[in-house]
Design a protein around this motif. Structure first.
Motif, PDB file in Angstrom:
ATOM      1  N   LEU A  72      20.854 -74.745 -22.452  1.00 14.53           N
ATOM      2  CA  LEU A  72      21.199 -75.053 -23.408  1.00 14.53           C
ATOM      3  C   LEU A  72      21.673 -74.309 -24.858  1.00 14.53           C
ATOM      4  CD1 LEU A  72      22.233 -78.063 -24.307  1.00 14.53           C
ATOM      5  CD2 LEU A  72      19.960 -78.420 -25.401  1.00 14.53           C
ATOM      6  N   SER A  73      22.655 -74.296 -25.655  1.00 17.28           N
ATOM      7  CA  SER A  73      23.034 -73.599 -26.732  1.00 17.28           C
ATOM      8  C   SER A  73      23.866 -74.541 -27.753  1.00 17.28           C
ATOM      9  CB  SER A  73      23.297 -71.966 -26.555  1.00 17.28           C
ATOM     10  OG  SER A  73      24.719 -72.328 -26.084  1.00 17.28           O
ATOM     11  N   ALA A  74      23.717 -74.085 -28.893  1.00 10.61           N
ATOM     12  CA  ALA A  74      24.583 -75.021 -29.799  1.00 10.61           C
ATOM     13  C   ALA A  74      25.154 -74.115 -30.980  1.00 10.61           C
ATOM     14  CB  ALA A  74      23.768 -76.182 -30.190  1.00 10.61           C
ATOM     15  N   VAL A  75      26.064 -74.519 -31.585  1.00 10.66           N
ATOM     16  CA  VAL A  75      26.742 -73.835 -32.739  1.00 10.66           C
ATOM     17  C   VAL A  75      27.219 -75.079 -33.617  1.00 10.66           C
ATOM     18  CG1 VAL A  75      27.152 -71.517 -31.882  1.00 10.66           C
ATOM     19  CG2 VAL A  75      28.765 -73.195 -31.670  1.00 10.66           C
ATOM     20  N   TRP A  76      27.379 -74.771 -34.668  1.00 10.84           N
ATOM     21  CA  TRP A  76      27.581 -75.889 -35.511  1.00 10.84           C
ATOM     22  C   TRP A  76      28.548 -75.638 -37.200  1.00 10.84           C
ATOM     23  CZ3 TRP A  76      22.531 -75.261 -34.246  1.00 10.84           C
ATOM     24  CH2 TRP A  76      21.691 -74.510 -35.250  1.00 10.84           C
ATOM     25  N   ILE A  77      28.937 -76.663 -37.516  1.00 12.15           N
ATOM     26  CA  ILE A  77      29.674 -76.382 -38.723  1.00 12.15           C
ATOM     27  C   ILE A  77      29.424 -77.528 -39.700  1.00 12.15           C
ATOM     28  CG2 ILE A  77      31.873 -76.297 -40.160  1.00 12.15           C
ATOM     29  CD1 ILE A  77      33.207 -74.675 -38.176  1.00 12.15           C
ATOM     30  N   THR A  78      28.677 -77.257 -41.009  1.00 15.66           N
ATOM     31  CA  THR A  78      28.385 -78.308 -41.863  1.00 15.66           C
ATOM     32  C   THR A  78      29.062 -78.190 -43.162  1.00 15.66           C
ATOM     33  OG1 THR A  78      26.653 -77.114 -43.164  1.00 15.66           O
ATOM     34  CG2 THR A  78      26.138 -78.361 -40.778  1.00 15.66           C
ATOM     35  N   PRO A  79      29.197 -79.311 -43.968  1.00 16.01           N
ATOM     36  CA  PRO A  79      29.986 -79.189 -45.346  1.00 16.01           C
ATOM     37  C   PRO A  79      29.086 -78.002 -46.130  1.00 16.01           C
ATOM     38  CG  PRO A  79      29.554 -81.499 -44.644  1.00 16.01           C
ATOM     39  CD  PRO A  79      29.022 -80.666 -43.662  1.00 16.01           C
ATOM     40  N   GLN A  80      27.954 -77.940 -46.144  1.00 19.26           N
ATOM     41  CA  GLN A  80      27.502 -76.892 -46.787  1.00 19.26           C
ATOM     42  C   GLN A  80      27.868 -75.520 -46.577  1.00 19.26           C
ATOM     43  OE1 GLN A  80      25.618 -79.247 -44.964  1.00 19.26           O
ATOM     44  NE2 GLN A  80      25.303 -80.442 -47.079  1.00 19.26           N
ATOM     45  N   MET A  81      28.350 -75.128 -45.515  1.00 13.16           N
ATOM     46  CA  MET A  81      28.966 -73.983 -44.953  1.00 13.16           C
ATOM     47  C   MET A  81      30.387 -73.675 -45.702  1.00 13.16           C
ATOM     48  SD  MET A  81      27.616 -73.985 -41.127  1.00 13.16           S
ATOM     49  CE  MET A  81      28.794 -72.732 -40.514  1.00 13.16           C
TER      50      MET A  81
END
Length: 394
Positions: free
Chosen positions: A130-139
Motif C-alpha cells: 500500500l502507498s498513498a499520495v494526496w492533495i489538500t487545500p493547505q497545499m
C-alpha cells in the motif's frame, strides 16, 4: 463521460473501520467501487476520512499530526487514556489483506502497525502492499510559505516510491536536533560533535540523494498525456545536491562533515545548523511558459501541483511499484472548468482507490455514471440525495 469503459482496479478498498478517530466514534464502511466522491458540510469529517486512509501508508499521514491528537474528543466521553484505531481491508492480485494502525489506551509514543493481524517492526513493510499520495487545500499555499512545507511535500512523494527514505530522514532529523542541543550547551567535546556530524552527513546525503533521484525521474516522466495540466520541471535548491551531480556520495559526505565542523561557532550563535538536508528547498516551473510556481496564480499553482501528483502516480505504476491511493481533498477548488473535467476524466483510468471530497456534489456531476457518490452527516456516510445509510452499525 457517461458509458466510458473503465479498466478494472488492481487494488480495491473493501472495508474501512474507524474507532475513536477524530470525529468518528465508530464507522464501518464498505465502498462499492472507485472513484468515490465524498461530500458534506464543513466539519463533517471528510478530511478526517482521507487522513485515516493516509495513516495506513508509510509516513506521518495527510496532516502530519501527533499520534495523541488523532483520538476522538467528546465532551461526554472524553478520556485521556482512550485509544484509537484505523483498520482497512484491501484486495489486489495477491488476494485480500488487512492493514491497521492506532494506539491502545494509555499507550504513548509510536503507534502500532499491523499487517494481516501481525504487528510490524518496521512500518515500511506495508509499502509492499500500500502507498498513498494526496492533495489538500493547505497545499494551495505551498509556494507562498516556508520551505519546510515544500520539503514535507517532496519527502512524501519520495517515501511513497522509496519507503526506506523515511528511516534516513528520521535519522538525519534526530542527528540535527542533537547537534543543536549540544551546541546550545556550549559543549566543546570534539569527538562527541564529530560523531553527531558524521550521522548528519551520512543520513543527510542519503536523504538528499533520494530527493534528487525522484526529481530527476519526475522531470523525465514527460508531459501529461491529456495536455490539460502543465508540464512541470522541478529543481532542488541545495548545495549538497549540486555537489552530488558531479561527485560521488562518499566525497560529498566528507565535504559536508568538514563544513559542519567549520560552522560550529556560527551555528551555535544562530541556534541551528545552516547546512544539511533540513535546508533543502525546491522550485517548480511551468515548462511552456517558463513561469515559476511562486510567481503564478493560485489556479496555476494548483494545476502544476496536480500535474506533479499525476506524474508521480504514473511513474510509480510504470516502475512496477505499488501504485498509490489518490486522496484528493477539495481537488476542484481553483481549477477552471476545462481542467476540472480533465482531472475527473483522468482519475477514471486509475486502478487504485481514488477518493475525492467537496462540499457540493454538483461540480463532480460529470462523474455521476462512473463514480460512487456518498454524503457525510454527523459521522454517518449516506447515499447522497437519497439519505440511505450505507454504513453498518458496529
Amino acid at each position: 463521460m457517461a458509458g466510458a469503459i473503465r479498466p478494472e482496479p488492481v487494488t480495491r478498498l473493501l472495508r474501512l473501520v474507524l474507532t475513536n478517530f477524530r470525529n468518528y466514534e465508530r464507522l464501518t464502511w464498505e465502498p462499492a467501487g472507485t472513484p468515490v466522491v465524498i461530500t458534506g458540510d464543513n466539519g463533517s469529517g471528510k478530511t478526517n476520512l482521507l487522513e485515516a486512509l493516509s495513516l495506513l501508508a508509510p509516513g506521518r499521514g495527510l496532516r502530519g499530526a501527533r499520534n495523541a491528537d488523532l483520538r476522538r474528543h467528546s465532551s461526554e466521553t472524553d478520556r485521556a487514556d482512550s485509544g484509537w484505531g484505523v483498520t482497512a481491508r484491501f484486495s489486489d492480485d495477491r488476494g485480500a489483506f488487512d492493514v491497521a494502525t492506532g494506539m491502545e489506551a494509555e499507550q504513548e509514543g509510536a503507534r502500532k502497525f499491523l499487517l494481516n493481524g501481525t504487528t510490524l517492526r518496521a512500518r515500511t513493510a506495508i509499502a509492499d502492499y500500500l502507498s498513498a499520495v494526496w492533495i489538500t487545500p493547505q497545499m494551495d499555499r505551498l509556494f507562498g510559505e516556508s520551505a519546510s512545507g515544500r520539503r514535507r511535500f517532496l519527502d512524501r512523494l519520495v517515501v511513497a516510491m522509496a519507503p526506506h527514505h523515511a528511516r534516513e530522514l528520521a535519522a538525519c532529523e534526530r542527528a540535527t536536533a542533537q547537534r543543536n542541543r549540544v551546541l546550545a550547551t556550549q559543549s566543546t567535546d570534539p569527538a562527541w560533535l564529530s560523531g553527531i556530524e558524521d550521522a548528519m552527513a551520512r543520513h543527510g546525503v542519503a536523504t538528499i540523494a533520494a530527493r534528487q533521484d525522484l526529481v530527476a525521474r519526475l522531470n523525465a516522466a514527460g508531459a501529461d498525456p491529456t495536455g490539460a495540466f502543465p508540464s512541470a520541471q522541478l529543481s532542488l535548491i541545495c548545495p549538497v545536491a549540486e555537489r552530488l551531480k558531479t561527485e560521488p556520495a562518499l566525497a560529498v559526505e566528507d565535504w559536508l562533515r568538514a563544513r559542519l565542523r567549520a560552522a560550529r561557532d556560527k551555528d551555535r550563535l544562530r541556534g541551528h545548523a545552516t547546512l544539511g538536508a533540513h535546508r533543502t528547498d525546491f522550485a517548480l516551473r511551468d515548462l511552456q511558459t517558463g513561469r515559476f510556481a511562486a510567481e503564478a496564480s493560485t489556479g496555476q499553482q494548483k494545476a502544476l501541483l496536480i500535474g506533479v501528483i499525476l506524474a508521480h502516480a504514473r511513474l510509480m505504476g510504470s516502475l512496477g511499484t505499488t501504485a498509490p491511493m489518490l486522496l484528493l481533498d477539495e481537488p476542484l477548488v481553483h481549477l477552471d472548468v476545462i481542467r476540472r473535467a480533465a482531472l475527473m476524466n483522468t482519475l477514471l483510468d486509475f486502478r487504485t482507490p481514488v477518493l475525492m471530497t467537496g462540499t457540493d456534489p454538483e461540480p463532480f456531476a460529470p462523474l455521476r455514471d462512473n463514480a460512487l457518490f456518498v454524503r457525510l452527516h454527523n459521522g454517518i456516510l449516506g447515499s447522497d440525495g437519497e439519505g440511505q445509510e450505507i454504513t453498518r452499525p458496529a
